[in-house]
Write a protein that holds these residues in place. Structure first.
Motif, PDB file in Angstrom:
ATOM      1  N   MET A  58      37.076   6.009  70.745  1.00 21.62           N
ATOM      2  CA  MET A  58      36.372   6.346  70.286  1.00 21.62           C
ATOM      3  C   MET A  58      36.455   6.602  69.080  1.00 21.62           C
ATOM      4  SD  MET A  58      35.582  10.766  70.491  1.00 21.62           S
ATOM      5  CE  MET A  58      35.824  10.886  72.137  1.00 21.62           C
ATOM      6  N   SER A  59      34.954   6.922  67.768  1.00 18.97           N
ATOM      7  CA  SER A  59      35.374   6.442  66.300  1.00 18.97           C
ATOM      8  C   SER A  59      36.514   7.635  65.692  1.00 18.97           C
ATOM      9  CB  SER A  59      34.574   6.369  65.782  1.00 18.97           C
ATOM     10  OG  SER A  59      33.460   7.154  66.143  1.00 18.97           O
ATOM     11  N   LYS A  60      36.919   7.868  64.851  1.00 21.90           N
ATOM     12  CA  LYS A  60      37.732   8.278  64.200  1.00 21.90           C
ATOM     13  C   LYS A  60      36.942   8.871  63.223  1.00 21.90           C
ATOM     14  CE  LYS A  60      42.440   5.913  64.216  1.00 21.90           C
ATOM     15  NZ  LYS A  60      43.234   7.328  64.776  1.00 21.90           N
ATOM     16  N   THR A  61      37.763  10.552  62.695  1.00 19.75           N
ATOM     17  CA  THR A  61      36.550  11.305  61.801  1.00 19.75           C
ATOM     18  C   THR A  61      37.410  11.950  60.590  1.00 19.75           C
ATOM     19  OG1 THR A  61      35.437  12.376  63.311  1.00 19.75           O
ATOM     20  CG2 THR A  61      35.801  12.923  61.225  1.00 19.75           C
ATOM     21  N   VAL A  62      37.061  10.463  59.663  1.00 13.28           N
ATOM     22  CA  VAL A  62      38.210  10.494  58.193  1.00 13.28           C
ATOM     23  C   VAL A  62      37.327  11.609  57.144  1.00 13.28           C
ATOM     24  CG1 VAL A  62      39.404   9.005  56.478  1.00 13.28           C
ATOM     25  CG2 VAL A  62      39.007   9.011  58.621  1.00 13.28           C
ATOM     26  N   CYS A  63      37.842  12.521  56.827  1.00 15.68           N
ATOM     27  CA  CYS A  63      37.851  13.603  55.686  1.00 15.68           C
ATOM     28  C   CYS A  63      38.453  12.023  54.186  1.00 15.68           C
ATOM     29  CB  CYS A  63      38.860  14.805  55.648  1.00 15.68           C
ATOM     30  SG  CYS A  63      38.594  15.112  53.879  1.00 15.68           S
ATOM     31  N   LEU A  64      37.356  12.049  53.306  1.00 17.30           N
ATOM     32  CA  LEU A  64      37.679  11.402  52.211  1.00 17.30           C
ATOM     33  C   LEU A  64      37.092  12.313  50.899  1.00 17.30           C
ATOM     34  CD1 LEU A  64      38.824   8.567  50.626  1.00 17.30           C
ATOM     35  CD2 LEU A  64      36.266   7.759  50.874  1.00 17.30           C
ATOM     36  N   ALA A  65      38.499  12.342  50.236  1.00 16.66           N
ATOM     37  CA  ALA A  65      38.406  13.278  48.654  1.00 16.66           C
ATOM     38  C   ALA A  65      38.134  12.294  47.781  1.00 16.66           C
ATOM     39  CB  ALA A  65      39.601  14.684  48.352  1.00 16.66           C
ATOM     40  N   ALA A  82      33.570   0.521  59.800  1.00 15.97           N
ATOM     41  CA  ALA A  82      34.769   0.500  60.582  1.00 15.97           C
ATOM     42  C   ALA A  82      34.225   1.737  61.299  1.00 15.97           C
ATOM     43  CB  ALA A  82      36.606   0.572  60.437  1.00 15.97           C
ATOM     44  N   GLY A  83      32.932   1.906  61.020  1.00 13.75           N
ATOM     45  CA  GLY A  83      31.963   2.749  62.352  1.00 13.75           C
ATOM     46  C   GLY A  83      33.069   3.983  62.545  1.00 13.75           C
ATOM     47  N   CYS A  84      34.185   4.657  61.192  1.00 16.41           N
ATOM     48  CA  CYS A  84      34.232   5.814  61.463  1.00 16.41           C
ATOM     49  C   CYS A  84      33.818   6.816  60.820  1.00 16.41           C
ATOM     50  CB  CYS A  84      35.397   5.628  60.286  1.00 16.41           C
ATOM     51  SG  CYS A  84      37.002   4.602  61.261  1.00 16.41           S
ATOM     52  N   ARG A  85      33.442   7.932  60.947  1.00 23.80           N
ATOM     53  CA  ARG A  85      32.853   9.589  60.607  1.00 23.80           C
ATOM     54  C   ARG A  85      33.307   9.901  59.837  1.00 23.80           C
ATOM     55  NH1 ARG A  85      32.960  10.441  66.566  1.00 23.80           N
ATOM     56  NH2 ARG A  85      34.766  11.732  65.947  1.00 23.80           N
ATOM     57  N   VAL A  86      32.542   9.464  57.901  1.00 25.02           N
ATOM     58  CA  VAL A  86      33.738  10.076  56.994  1.00 25.02           C
ATOM     59  C   VAL A  86      32.432  11.425  56.729  1.00 25.02           C
ATOM     60  CG1 VAL A  86      34.228   9.222  54.531  1.00 25.02           C
ATOM     61  CG2 VAL A  86      33.911   7.853  56.467  1.00 25.02           C
ATOM     62  N   ALA A  98      42.040  12.298  60.067  1.00 24.01           N
ATOM     63  CA  ALA A  98      42.956  12.087  59.246  1.00 24.01           C
ATOM     64  C   ALA A  98      42.376  12.228  57.465  1.00 24.01           C
ATOM     65  CB  ALA A  98      43.305  10.739  59.242  1.00 24.01           C
ATOM     66  N   MET A  99      43.135  12.543  56.681  1.00 22.48           N
ATOM     67  CA  MET A  99      42.397  12.620  55.609  1.00 22.48           C
ATOM     68  C   MET A  99      43.087  11.897  54.517  1.00 22.48           C
ATOM     69  SD  MET A  99      41.881  16.100  53.461  1.00 22.48           S
ATOM     70  CE  MET A  99      41.641  16.233  51.666  1.00 22.48           C
ATOM     71  N   ILE A 100      42.096  11.362  53.563  1.00 20.68           N
ATOM     72  CA  ILE A 100      42.699  10.450  52.273  1.00 20.68           C
ATOM     73  C   ILE A 100      41.653  10.635  50.739  1.00 20.68           C
ATOM     74  CG2 ILE A 100      42.776   8.039  51.612  1.00 20.68           C
ATOM     75  CD1 ILE A 100      42.005   7.539  54.045  1.00 20.68           C
ATOM     76  N   VAL A 101      42.799  10.645  50.170  1.00 21.90           N
ATOM     77  CA  VAL A 101      42.709  12.181  48.718  1.00 21.90           C
ATOM     78  C   VAL A 101      42.972  10.401  47.421  1.00 21.90           C
ATOM     79  CG1 VAL A 101      42.816  13.876  47.008  1.00 21.90           C
ATOM     80  CG2 VAL A 101      43.592  13.652  48.850  1.00 21.90           C
ATOM     81  N   CYS A 102      41.237  10.028  47.461  1.00 23.74           N
ATOM     82  CA  CYS A 102      41.841   8.857  46.413  1.00 23.74           C
ATOM     83  C   CYS A 102      40.619   9.043  46.028  1.00 23.74           C
ATOM     84  CB  CYS A 102      41.432   7.428  47.561  1.00 23.74           C
ATOM     85  SG  CYS A 102      42.337   5.896  47.037  1.00 23.74           S
ATOM     86  N   PRO A 103      41.192   8.406  44.193  1.00 23.31           N
ATOM     87  CA  PRO A 103      42.545   8.767  43.828  1.00 23.31           C
ATOM     88  C   PRO A 103      42.619  10.113  43.852  1.00 23.31           C
ATOM     89  CG  PRO A 103      40.610   8.737  42.486  1.00 23.31           C
ATOM     90  CD  PRO A 103      39.994   8.243  43.364  1.00 23.31           C
TER      91      PRO A 103
END
Length: 203
Positions: free
Chosen positions: A1-8, A28-32, A96-101
């Motif tokens: 199952m593809s990951k769900t990633v929050c990107l800020a 990579a097939g992630c849900r963003v 997962a969540m990524i804040v970048c930058p």
């Protein structure tokens, strides 16, 4: 199952990292689930000559046009006050969540649990639900206040990942340096990639 990633994306310098992350996550097939601050719009224009529209629907269309080969169904874009977005509730957190930058203002707000906008609230949700939160703070030098906020977040379970590239890969371009940092972020959220050769592998 593809990951769900929050990107800020926030208002620190380093938008090439953020947009490359978006491209790689979608590739990579992630849900963003994409969030961005008003300052991030300014940085995107300044650093990449990219107009990130204020309306989420327009921003989504602009990003799909920029990355036409990715699965457009995997990209959602939410406004800063869109409180009915899935990321606003612990009943539907991302993997997962990524804040970048990550700006120092955003980092400070997350460290204090302010949740005054959707980026801060999403980070608060990810922390309280025990999911992976990766912050990529682009500032130098760090003040004692910055460092204390980072320590507070690290103790709460966040990963503090300054964009500090290594040079043992013998980078030949700025893109190589960007990819080094992006690769380390992807490793933290468990998304496979081939952006760089790993240490100890044959050159």
């Amino acid at each position: 199952m593809s990951k769900t990633v929050c990107l800020a994306l926030t208002g620190a310098s380093g938008m090439p990292y953020g947009l490359r992350l978006l491209e790689c996550l979608l590739g990579a097939g992630c849900r963003v689930q994409l969030l961005y601050s008003q300052a991030a719009q300014i940085v995107a224009r300044q650093e990449m000559d990219f107009e990130l529209p204020s309306r989420p629907a327009d921003a989504r269309a602009a990003l799909i046009s920029r990355y036409p080969t990715v699965d457009r169904e995997n990209l959602q874009v939410f406004g800063r006050e869109e409180w009915f977005a899935p990321v606003a509730s612990g009943s539907n957190p991302p993997d997962a969540m990524i804040v970048c930058p990550c700006s120092m203002g955003t980092l400070a707000a997350i460290a204090q649990g302010l949740s005054d906008n959707l980026i801060e609230r999403a980070a608060d949700v990810v922390l309280k639900e025990g999911r992976k939160l990766v912050l990529v703070p682009r500032e130098t030098p760090f003040s004692a206040i910055h460092l204390e906020n980072m320590l507070r977040l690290a103790r709460a379970g966040a990963v503090i990942l300054p964009p500090s590239p290594g040079f043992y890969q013998h980078p030949q371009s700025v893109q190589d340096i960007v990819d080094f940092v992006v690769a380390r972020v992807l490793d933290q959220v468990g998304v496979s990639h081939s952006l760089m050769q790993r240490w100890g592998e044959a050159r």
